[in-house]
Design a protein around this motif. Structure first.
Motif, short mmCIF file in Angstrom:
data_model
loop_
_atom_site.label_atom_id
_atom_site.label_comp_id
_atom_site.label_asym_id
_atom_site.label_seq_id
_atom_site.Cartn_x
_atom_site.Cartn_y
_atom_site.Cartn_z
N GLN A 132 0.84 -1.20 0.00
CA GLN A 132 0.00 0.00 0.00
C GLN A 132 0.87 1.25 0.00
O GLN A 132 0.60 2.23 -0.71
CB GLN A 132 -0.93 0.00 1.22
N ALA A 133 1.97 1.21 0.78
CA ALA A 133 2.89 2.34 0.79
C ALA A 133 3.55 2.53 -0.56
O ALA A 133 3.73 3.67 -1.03
CB ALA A 133 3.94 2.13 1.88
N LEU A 134 3.91 1.43 -1.22
CA LEU A 134 4.50 1.53 -2.56
C LEU A 134 3.51 2.15 -3.54
O LEU A 134 3.88 3.04 -4.33
CB LEU A 134 4.92 0.14 -3.06
N ARG A 135 2.27 1.70 -3.50
CA ARG A 135 1.26 2.23 -4.42
C ARG A 135 1.08 3.73 -4.21
O ARG A 135 1.02 4.50 -5.18
CB ARG A 135 -0.07 1.50 -4.23
N GLU A 136 0.99 4.14 -2.95
CA GLU A 136 0.78 5.56 -2.67
C GLU A 136 1.97 6.41 -3.07
O GLU A 136 1.83 7.60 -3.35
CB GLU A 136 0.49 5.73 -1.17
N THR A 137 3.14 5.78 -3.16
CA THR A 137 4.36 6.51 -3.50
C THR A 137 4.56 6.63 -5.01
O THR A 137 5.05 7.66 -5.50
CB THR A 137 5.59 5.82 -2.87
N VAL A 138 4.19 5.59 -5.76
CA VAL A 138 4.49 5.60 -7.20
C VAL A 138 3.28 5.93 -8.08
O VAL A 138 3.44 6.45 -9.19
CB VAL A 138 5.11 4.26 -7.65
N LEU A 139 2.08 5.63 -7.60
CA LEU A 139 0.88 5.92 -8.40
C LEU A 139 0.32 7.27 -7.98
O LEU A 139 -0.76 7.38 -7.41
CB LEU A 139 -0.15 4.80 -8.24
#
Length: 358
Positions: A277-284
């Protein structure tokens, strides 16, 4: 001994073609009526220490406990015949080590790659919920982009067996630093490396120009690179090394995601869902949205060096480095001990006789 060949029928399953092979055995595509399956056969070479037998038994035990759409379903098995086998769901598509090394991963949009990672993370979470440690999470054990599968439970063990388990099992490049216990957290450490590779197209720690060879040496490399911050951290990459679909991302924030994932056990992400979820919020993000349809593989200084055997070995059967370790040969240990005792006794007797002669 059973001879394997196309069109041979094994317990009603018709073999079609061999699709993988390794030291522990080989994998065949087969069918039962209209149903396509994969059959993993134990190696037919001598197995005096029983490591091949333990490998296929571990696969049966793990698959029998886990029910998840991204983990092969166990259909059948035979652990009694001379050529033991297990029948499972056929995983279709490209192995992720090939997907990453070839650059084909960047044919998929970034959000699609994150969705694939989410499915594998969910599968790995289901494995841990059943009290099982996979012990070999790596791109070579994940297959498919339409319906990804987490494969190869040949070295999986139950959590209660961890205290007596060997630390020399797994693939060193996906194992945590030396000193870390090899448990479910080592599985999630390996998954974090897979996630980095799916985003950046390279391993975060591995240097093709100076490859380690031994498992502990590899883990020591990981330890030192993390301690010295000497890894392919996102903020240290040059522009050409950053995939085009990450050009609008805050690389410092993205690096922090992985620093936490690779960090000390007590400070890592509480679970894989939180990490992704943290990755998604960072890259998307809106800032990166214009780059999502411009995905192209990054360019590395090593050039073709990434396409070594480590990255392109896509056999379904267990890699030699990830088999169960040999059991101690008790007879050999007995005779070795007896020989040492005889030598010591002879030396003592010689000293005594020399003393009295003088």
């Amino acid at each position: 001994m059973m001879e394997l060949a196309a069109d041979i029928i094994v317990s009603g399953y018709t073999l079609e073609e061999r699709i993988g092979a390794g030291a522990a055995g080989e994998v065949w595509r087969a069918h039962y009526g209209d149903q396509k399956v994969a059959i993993k056969f134990m190696s037919d070479v001598p197995d005096p220490n029983g490591k091949f037998a333990r490998s296929i038994q571990a696969e049966v035990q793990a698959l029998g406990l886990i029910q998840h759409p991204n983990i092969p379903h166990l259909f059948d098995y035979d652990l009694q015949s001379t050529r033991r086998y297990v029948v499972m769901t056929l995983a279709e598509g490209m192995s992720w080590d090939v997907l990453i090394a070839s650059g084909a991963a960047f044919n998929l949009r970034l959000d699609a790659r994150l969705e694939l990672l989410r499915q594998i993370a969910d599968a790995l979470t289901a494995v841990h919920q059943q009290g099982i440690i996979h012990r070999d999470v790596k791109p070579g054990n994940i297959r498919g982009t339409q319906h990804p599968m987490l494969l190869d439970f040949g070295v999986a063990i139950r959590q209660q067996e961890m205290s007596t388990a060997s630390s020399q099992v797994g693939t060193g490049l996906y194992m945590p630093p030396l000193g870390d216990a090899l448990d479910e957290h080592s599985d999630t450490f390996g998954f974090a490396i897979v996630a980095y590779e799916m985003l950046f197209g390279r391993h975060p720690f591995y240097d093709p120009a100076n490859p380690p060879t031994l498992l502990d040496e590899t883990r020591r490399m990981t330890t030192l690179r993390l301690r010295q911050h000497d890894w392919y951290a996102p903020t240290r990459l040059n522009v050409a090394e950053v995939p085009t679909d990450l050009r609008g991302v805050d690389l410092g924030r993205l690096e922090a995601m992985f620093v936490r994932a690779f960090g000390p056990r007590h400070s890592r992400w509480p679970d894989l869902e939180a990490f992704l979820q943290a990755l998604r919020e960072t890259v998307l993000t809106p800032e990166n949205a214009p780059y999502l349809d411009q995905a192209r593989p990054p360019k590395f200084d090593e050039g073709e060096a990434l396409k070594q055997a480590h990255y392109t070995d896509h056999a379904l059967a267990e890699h030699e480095a990830t088999q169960h370790p040999n059991s101690p040969n008790r007879q050999r240990l007995f005779w070795s001990g007896l020989m040492v005792a005889v030598i010591l006794f002879s030396l003592v007797w010689l000293l005594i006789m020399t003393h009295y002669t003088i």
